[in-house]
Design a protein around this motif. Structure first.
Motif, PDB file in Angstrom:
ATOM      1  N   ARG A  42      -1.701  -8.995  -4.198  1.00  0.00           N
ATOM      2  CA  ARG A  42      -0.273  -8.835  -3.910  1.00  0.00           C
ATOM      3  C   ARG A  42       0.539  -8.866  -5.210  1.00  0.00           C
ATOM      4  O   ARG A  42       0.204  -9.593  -6.142  1.00  0.00           O
ATOM      5  N   GLY A  64       4.701  -4.632  -4.540  1.00  0.00           N
ATOM      6  CA  GLY A  64       3.841  -4.111  -3.485  1.00  0.00           C
ATOM      7  C   GLY A  64       3.222  -2.763  -3.801  1.00  0.00           C
ATOM      8  O   GLY A  64       3.073  -1.912  -2.920  1.00  0.00           O
ATOM      9  N   LEU A 123       6.062  -3.221   3.378  1.00  0.00           N
ATOM     10  CA  LEU A 123       5.483  -3.794   2.167  1.00  0.00           C
ATOM     11  C   LEU A 123       4.913  -5.191   2.366  1.00  0.00           C
ATOM     12  O   LEU A 123       4.296  -5.737   1.443  1.00  0.00           O
ATOM     13  N   THR A 170       3.203  -7.479  -0.815  1.00  0.00           N
ATOM     14  CA  THR A 170       4.098  -8.204  -1.716  1.00  0.00           C
ATOM     15  C   THR A 170       3.681  -9.665  -1.834  1.00  0.00           C
ATOM     16  O   THR A 170       3.172 -10.257  -0.874  1.00  0.00           O
ATOM     17  N   LEU A 174      11.428  -4.714  -1.084  1.00  0.00           N
ATOM     18  CA  LEU A 174      11.554  -5.276  -2.424  1.00  0.00           C
ATOM     19  C   LEU A 174      12.578  -6.420  -2.416  1.00  0.00           C
ATOM     20  O   LEU A 174      13.535  -6.389  -1.641  1.00  0.00           O
ATOM     21  N   THR A 214      14.071  -0.056  -1.540  1.00  0.00           N
ATOM     22  CA  THR A 214      12.816  -0.089  -0.785  1.00  0.00           C
ATOM     23  C   THR A 214      12.481   1.280  -0.195  1.00  0.00           C
ATOM     24  O   THR A 214      11.303   1.634  -0.057  1.00  0.00           O
TER      25      THR A 214
END
Length: 333
Positions: free
Chosen positions: A93, A97, A129, A133, A140, A151
């Protein structure tokens, strides 16, 4: 139409059609079959892996070769499609991502292997994601805020990579505003006009996702919660606005998630729009039924089938469920 009885008791006896099995089946208003199911599968990198998930008895993390076997089983049972979700450990991770748009990712390699072995089974790809992540969120993050517009670019890249790998249905589950339109434009721009989008249109910030987060490795890394982008469980009218926007942006079908606690939303969406409407029977729903059955508190098979029937009765065209194979076998019996 006037639905009031034309006759009254004793001339009218509503128990009459319930007396025999053949009659109950003949009068049934709702039916389920394996064709109604998309089988939710959790993937894990490696070979010959069938790793039990503690919080989801009977569900396993499957390596790509085992996922191929599941696809072959689905085909034999009459299940039309699989919904794939990846497990990622903490080492895989990153804050951005990046694995989400890796063309050699676990998801992409598994899709190619399945399509080589069972080319006519449908494959549904989750687009978000959170499996990739290091903070466990679907988008994000900067200074604790989930970034919407930034994102979208990542989600489009992820969708295109998944379409190239052989997925038939792209299913954005992130709940970022505008993602359906962005993904549709991105797919069309790459020549993927025939790839479907099933939007997680009404996805609620629910307590029923806990076992899934364990299954994909997010439970221990999630920072905070997802209430700034997933829907408030108190809201119903807002779901209709979400669905309307996703359909306007090009979604071929829409989804309500979770399922049993949101049957009213399924019914409202189907009645309001008449669009293909799917529902996700999520991990917590699955786990509750399995746990109660293991403790002898209810008949697990009957409860499973009754829950699936409820989704169809509410108006769902299909059901994403971890029970798909078990339910298909039960229906055969």
């Amino acid at each position: 139409m006037n639905k009031r009885p034309l006759a009254r008791y004793p001339a009218l006896r509503l128990r009459r059609p319930r007396i025999s099995d053949w009659s109950r089946r003949l009068y049934a208003e709702t039916h389920i079959s394996p064709s109604d199911f998309l089988w939710a599968i959790i993937l894990k990198d490696g070979k010959d892996i069938r790793e039990p998930i503690d919080a989801m008895p009977g569900v396993f993390r499957l390596s790509p070769d085992q996922a191929v076997k599941a696809a072959q089983e689905a085909k034999s049972l009459g299940i039309p499609a699989l919904a794939l979700f990846p497990y990622t450990d903490a080492d895989g991770r990153t804050p951005g991502g990046e694995e989400a748009f890796n063309p050699d990712s676990l998801m992409c390699r598994t899709a190619k292997a399945i399509k080589d072995a069972v080319p006519d089974i449908g494959l549904m790809a989750d687009v978000a994601l959170d499996p990739y992540t290091d903070h466990g969120h679907d988008g994000l993050m900067r200074d604790g805020e989930i970034l919407n517009d930034e994102t979208l670019e990542i989600l489009v890249r992820q969708s295109i990579v998944q379409a190239r790998a052989g997925f038939d249905i792209i299913t954005p589950s992130d709940m970022m505003d505008g993602r359906v339109g962005a993904i549709r434009a991105g797919l069309d721009g790459e020549g993927f006009q025939n790839i479907q989008i099933m939007a997680y249109a009404a996805k609620y910030a629910s307590a029923f996702y806990g076992p899934y987060r364990e299954a994909i490795g997010s439970a221990g890394v999630l920072k905070g919660d997802k209430r700034t982008y997933q829907m408030n469980p108190a809201n119903s009218d807002e779901a209709l606005r979400e669905v309307a926007l996703d359909l306007a942006e090009g979604a071929d079908s829409v989804m309500v998630k979770p399922g049993l606690a949101y049957l009213d939303i399924v019914a409202r969406v189907k009645e309001e729009f008449g669009a293909p409407t799917f529902v996700f029977q999520v991990s917590g729903e699955y786990a509750m039924i399995k746990a109660a059955a293991q403790n002898g508190w209810l008949d697990g098979e009957r409860a499973m089938l009754e829950s699936l029937l409820a989704f169809k009765r509410a108006g769902a065209n299909g059901i994403i469920t971890y029970f798909a194979a078990d339910a298909a076998k039960a229906l055969q019996r």
